[in-house]
Structure formats: C-alpha cells, structure tokens
Write a protein that holds these residues in place. Sequence first.
Motif, PDB file in Angstrom:
ATOM      1  N   LYS A  97     -10.079 -14.610  13.084  1.00 46.48           N
ATOM      2  CA  LYS A  97     -10.105 -14.087  14.453  1.00 46.48           C
ATOM      3  C   LYS A  97      -8.676 -13.868  14.904  1.00 46.48           C
ATOM      4  N   PRO A  98      -8.370 -12.943  15.771  1.00 48.00           N
ATOM      5  CA  PRO A  98      -9.391 -12.142  16.450  1.00 48.00           C
ATOM      6  C   PRO A  98      -9.752 -10.910  15.643  1.00 48.00           C
ATOM      7  N   ASN A  99     -11.034 -10.714  15.437  1.00 51.39           N
ATOM      8  CA  ASN A  99     -11.521  -9.450  14.888  1.00 51.39           C
ATOM      9  C   ASN A  99     -11.655  -8.492  16.057  1.00 51.39           C
ATOM     10  N   ASP A 100     -11.573  -7.234  15.789  1.00 47.78           N
ATOM     11  CA  ASP A 100     -11.565  -6.253  16.853  1.00 47.78           C
ATOM     12  C   ASP A 100     -12.572  -5.158  16.540  1.00 47.78           C
ATOM     13  N   ARG A 101     -13.441  -4.848  17.503  1.00 47.18           N
ATOM     14  CA  ARG A 101     -14.443  -3.802  17.312  1.00 47.18           C
ATOM     15  C   ARG A 101     -13.811  -2.460  16.969  1.00 47.18           C
ATOM     16  N   ARG A 102     -12.609  -2.237  17.455  1.00 45.70           N
ATOM     17  CA  ARG A 102     -11.924  -0.968  17.212  1.00 45.70           C
ATOM     18  C   ARG A 102     -11.470  -0.846  15.767  1.00 45.70           C
ATOM     19  N   GLY A 103     -11.420  -1.942  15.051  1.00 44.25           N
ATOM     20  CA  GLY A 103     -11.009  -1.917  13.650  1.00 44.25           C
ATOM     21  C   GLY A 103      -9.976  -2.985  13.351  1.00 44.25           C
ATOM     22  N   ASN A 104      -9.814  -3.256  12.089  1.00 41.17           N
ATOM     23  CA  ASN A 104      -8.877  -4.265  11.620  1.00 41.17           C
ATOM     24  C   ASN A 104      -7.986  -3.641  10.561  1.00 41.17           C
ATOM     25  N   PHE A 105      -6.672  -3.782  10.750  1.00 41.48           N
ATOM     26  CA  PHE A 105      -5.718  -3.204   9.804  1.00 41.48           C
ATOM     27  C   PHE A 105      -5.417  -4.220   8.709  1.00 41.48           C
ATOM     28  N   VAL A 106      -5.631  -3.818   7.461  1.00 33.17           N
ATOM     29  CA  VAL A 106      -5.469  -4.710   6.312  1.00 33.17           C
ATOM     30  C   VAL A 106      -4.335  -4.194   5.433  1.00 33.17           C
ATOM     31  N   TRP A 107      -3.456  -5.101   5.014  1.00 32.27           N
ATOM     32  CA  TRP A 107      -2.387  -4.766   4.071  1.00 32.27           C
ATOM     33  C   TRP A 107      -2.134  -5.956   3.164  1.00 32.27           C
ATOM     34  N   ALA A 108      -1.502  -5.671   2.027  1.00 35.09           N
ATOM     35  CA  ALA A 108      -1.223  -6.716   1.038  1.00 35.09           C
ATOM     36  C   ALA A 108       0.250  -6.688   0.667  1.00 35.09           C
ATOM     37  N   LYS A 109       0.793  -7.876   0.421  1.00 34.58           N
ATOM     38  CA  LYS A 109       2.161  -8.008  -0.093  1.00 34.58           C
ATOM     39  C   LYS A 109       2.048  -8.549  -1.511  1.00 34.58           C
ATOM     40  N   VAL A 110       2.623  -7.813  -2.468  1.00 30.74           N
ATOM     41  CA  VAL A 110       2.576  -8.221  -3.867  1.00 30.74           C
ATOM     42  C   VAL A 110       3.998  -8.535  -4.321  1.00 30.74           C
ATOM     43  N   THR A 111       4.164  -9.706  -4.919  1.00 32.29           N
ATOM     44  CA  THR A 111       5.469 -10.132  -5.415  1.00 32.29           C
ATOM     45  C   THR A 111       5.366 -10.372  -6.921  1.00 32.29           C
ATOM     46  N   TYR A 112       6.236  -9.701  -7.672  1.00 28.51           N
ATOM     47  CA  TYR A 112       6.318  -9.876  -9.123  1.00 28.51           C
ATOM     48  C   TYR A 112       7.615 -10.616  -9.428  1.00 28.51           C
ATOM     49  N   LYS A 113       7.561 -11.592 -10.361  1.00 29.70           N
ATOM     50  CA  LYS A 113       8.756 -12.364 -10.708  1.00 29.70           C
ATOM     51  C   LYS A 113       8.955 -12.452 -12.210  1.00 29.70           C
ATOM     52  N   THR A 114      10.215 -12.410 -12.599  1.00 24.37           N
ATOM     53  CA  THR A 114      10.653 -12.716 -13.960  1.00 24.37           C
ATOM     54  C   THR A 114      11.985 -13.428 -13.807  1.00 24.37           C
ATOM     55  N   GLY A 115      12.016 -14.730 -14.096  1.00 23.45           N
ATOM     56  CA  GLY A 115      13.232 -15.519 -13.879  1.00 23.45           C
ATOM     57  C   GLY A 115      13.634 -15.445 -12.417  1.00 23.45           C
ATOM     58  N   SER A 116      14.871 -15.070 -12.137  1.00 16.15           N
ATOM     59  CA  SER A 116      15.317 -14.939 -10.753  1.00 16.15           C
ATOM     60  C   SER A 116      15.169 -13.500 -10.245  1.00 16.15           C
ATOM     61  N   TRP A 117      14.628 -12.624 -11.056  1.00 16.96           N
ATOM     62  CA  TRP A 117      14.423 -11.219 -10.721  1.00 16.96           C
ATOM     63  C   TRP A 117      13.070 -11.083 -10.044  1.00 16.96           C
ATOM     64  N   GLU A 118      13.012 -10.433  -8.874  1.00 15.04           N
ATOM     65  CA  GLU A 118      11.794 -10.347  -8.089  1.00 15.04           C
ATOM     66  C   GLU A 118      11.651  -8.964  -7.467  1.00 15.04           C
ATOM     67  N   ASN A 119      10.421  -8.422  -7.503  1.00 20.28           N
ATOM     68  CA  ASN A 119      10.071  -7.182  -6.811  1.00 20.28           C
ATOM     69  C   ASN A 119       8.977  -7.506  -5.815  1.00 20.28           C
ATOM     70  N   THR A 120       9.063  -6.956  -4.613  1.00 19.26           N
ATOM     71  CA  THR A 120       8.025  -7.148  -3.603  1.00 19.26           C
ATOM     72  C   THR A 120       7.616  -5.788  -3.048  1.00 19.26           C
ATOM     73  N   TYR A 121       6.307  -5.581  -2.928  1.00 28.26           N
ATOM     74  CA  TYR A 121       5.760  -4.336  -2.408  1.00 28.26           C
ATOM     75  C   TYR A 121       4.729  -4.621  -1.330  1.00 28.26           C
ATOM     76  N   ARG A 122       4.607  -3.679  -0.404  1.00 26.43           N
ATOM     77  CA  ARG A 122       3.576  -3.749   0.633  1.00 26.43           C
ATOM     78  C   ARG A 122       2.618  -2.595   0.399  1.00 26.43           C
ATOM     79  N   GLU A 123       1.350  -2.920   0.257  1.00 27.83           N
ATOM     80  CA  GLU A 123       0.303  -1.917   0.079  1.00 27.83           C
ATOM     81  C   GLU A 123      -0.578  -1.904   1.315  1.00 27.83           C
ATOM     82  N   GLU A 124      -0.657  -0.757   1.982  1.00 30.44           N
ATOM     83  CA  GLU A 124      -1.527  -0.631   3.157  1.00 30.44           C
ATOM     84  C   GLU A 124      -2.907  -0.208   2.686  1.00 30.44           C
ATOM     85  N   LEU A 125      -3.894  -1.030   3.033  1.00 26.81           N
ATOM     86  CA  LEU A 125      -5.265  -0.750   2.643  1.00 26.81           C
ATOM     87  C   LEU A 125      -6.016  -0.023   3.754  1.00 26.81           C
ATOM     88  N   GLY A 126      -5.460  -0.021   4.962  1.00 29.01           N
ATOM     89  CA  GLY A 126      -6.009   0.791   6.043  1.00 29.01           C
ATOM     90  C   GLY A 126      -6.781   0.033   7.098  1.00 29.01           C
TER      91      GLY A 126
END
Length: 135
Positions: A97-126
Amino acid sequence: MRRIVSLLAGTALLAGLPAVANAGPAQDFCFDADANFTPAAGGTKGRVNILARCEAMAESWRLDVYVNGEWWESTTGGKISAVREHWIGVDVPTMPKPNDRRGNFVWAKVTYKTGSWENTYREELGWFPCKTCTT
C-alpha cells in the motif's frame, strides 16, 4: 625554436612519469536486453522477468523491484556465464500500500557484479491498473 624545444622537453618529462592504471574496464560487462511483467495485463501480483545479456561472466546479480517508488521485492542469483543471455526474475506478492486505482508504476533495479566491478540498470515495466484497489 624555443617553443619546439620547450614542447620536446615537456614531452620527455611526461614520458618519465609512471603510467596510471585504469580503475576498471571502460564498458559495462552486463546489461538488460528486455523486461516484462506477468500477467501481461498487470495486476497486484505476478512475476518480474529481466533478460540479462552478459559480454563477460557476472559472478552475481541482484534484482530489486519497486512500485510507486516503494521497494516491493528482491532476489539474488549466482553466475551468468560469459557472452550469453539469461532470464532472471522474481515472483512479487500483492503490491504494498498505497495501491492506486489510477494505476501503479513498476520498475526494477538490476545490479551485476564481478569482483569490485559493478553495473546497475533501471528497467521500467510501466503502469499497471489496480481494479480491486480502493484508494
């Protein structure tokens, strides 16, 4: 002539300095190629899927999902072999909560790691409708 001598002397001085090592690779080793949410019509629970594309081995990954800016669910995983695509995902429970009748915006953060090397991305699911929400 003095300028040429000065430039040559300056270049010779720079050549004597030790080389500075690069702190890390110049490009990302993993990135997101695709993303989706099932059921495709949205709703208040389901599964978030990310298609990871790796150009080198990732030792681990983490997937965090957010709804309306609030953390929703996460999962972690192990190795992704070099130069391949690999689906990663997490089952998400009923939206916080709070859920909203008008809609809910969903996104994901993905983090990839190798040793101290890291990539992070944001994917918008809508935006997903919430027909059963009351607020």
